[in-house]
Write a protein that holds these residues in place. Sequence first.
Motif, PDB file in Angstrom:
ATOM      1  N   ILE A 104      47.420  37.851  78.909  1.00 41.93           N
ATOM      2  CA  ILE A 104      48.039  38.365  79.485  1.00 41.93           C
ATOM      3  C   ILE A 104      46.707  38.456  80.997  1.00 41.93           C
ATOM      4  O   ILE A 104      45.781  38.591  80.591  1.00 41.93           O
ATOM      5  CB  ILE A 104      48.574  39.130  80.007  1.00 41.93           C
ATOM      6  CG1 ILE A 104      50.193  39.024  80.068  1.00 41.93           C
ATOM      7  CG2 ILE A 104      48.863  39.376  81.594  1.00 41.93           C
ATOM      8  CD1 ILE A 104      50.524  40.082  79.430  1.00 41.93           C
ATOM      9  N   ILE A 156      50.059  34.153  82.788  1.00 41.48           N
ATOM     10  CA  ILE A 156      49.848  34.127  81.314  1.00 41.48           C
ATOM     11  C   ILE A 156      50.657  33.694  80.740  1.00 41.48           C
ATOM     12  O   ILE A 156      50.892  32.088  80.855  1.00 41.48           O
ATOM     13  CB  ILE A 156      51.807  35.249  82.374  1.00 41.48           C
ATOM     14  CG1 ILE A 156      52.231  36.546  82.374  1.00 41.48           C
ATOM     15  CG2 ILE A 156      52.261  35.221  80.564  1.00 41.48           C
ATOM     16  CD1 ILE A 156      53.379  36.632  82.763  1.00 41.48           C
ATOM     17  N   LEU A 184      57.253  42.970  79.270  1.00 40.13           N
ATOM     18  CA  LEU A 184      55.754  42.628  79.811  1.00 40.13           C
ATOM     19  C   LEU A 184      56.180  44.264  81.003  1.00 40.13           C
ATOM     20  O   LEU A 184      57.455  43.365  81.614  1.00 40.13           O
ATOM     21  CB  LEU A 184      55.207  41.799  80.373  1.00 40.13           C
ATOM     22  CG  LEU A 184      54.256  42.156  80.758  1.00 40.13           C
ATOM     23  CD1 LEU A 184      53.275  43.127  81.060  1.00 40.13           C
ATOM     24  CD2 LEU A 184      53.642  40.634  81.802  1.00 40.13           C
TER      25      LEU A 184
END
Length: 146
Positions: free
Chosen positions: A72, A85, A139
């Motif tokens: 990321i 990402i 996430l």
Amino acid sequence: MHGSERKDGLHSTPEDDPRPNLWPRVMFSLALVGLMVGLMIGRLTAPEPRVLEQIEVVPAGLQLWFNEQPEIHGEHVDGAVALLINAQGKAQQGRLQLAGKPVSWRVRKTDQGLLLNLVAARPVRGEWAGATVDGRWRLEISLREE
């Protein structure tokens, strides 16, 4: 020393062999089999692609669920939050509420993976953290006004 004249159908140089030479075919077949075996081994040992499985809207942010941990890279650009990402997934968009005001989010496919943009009418800042939960990777993105 004998000459090259013909005696009883024999020459001093041998006649051409009418049978085909199989050595190049054998080498080509071995190379082809080696290539196919190498491709199969490479396919078996290749890592599983990282896939965005689900996006959940939570109070003041988002939760993104992946099958494995992706790379990321995030930035704050002119009051918006942009995350690149390294994963596969489908394009999605939606809205969430931050202090009673709307924030739009959108996931787009790019050459490097997925691009998540979070945009609001006023500048926002974002913080993100990831963790493994139940065999999947989460996430969590938390937003706040600037």
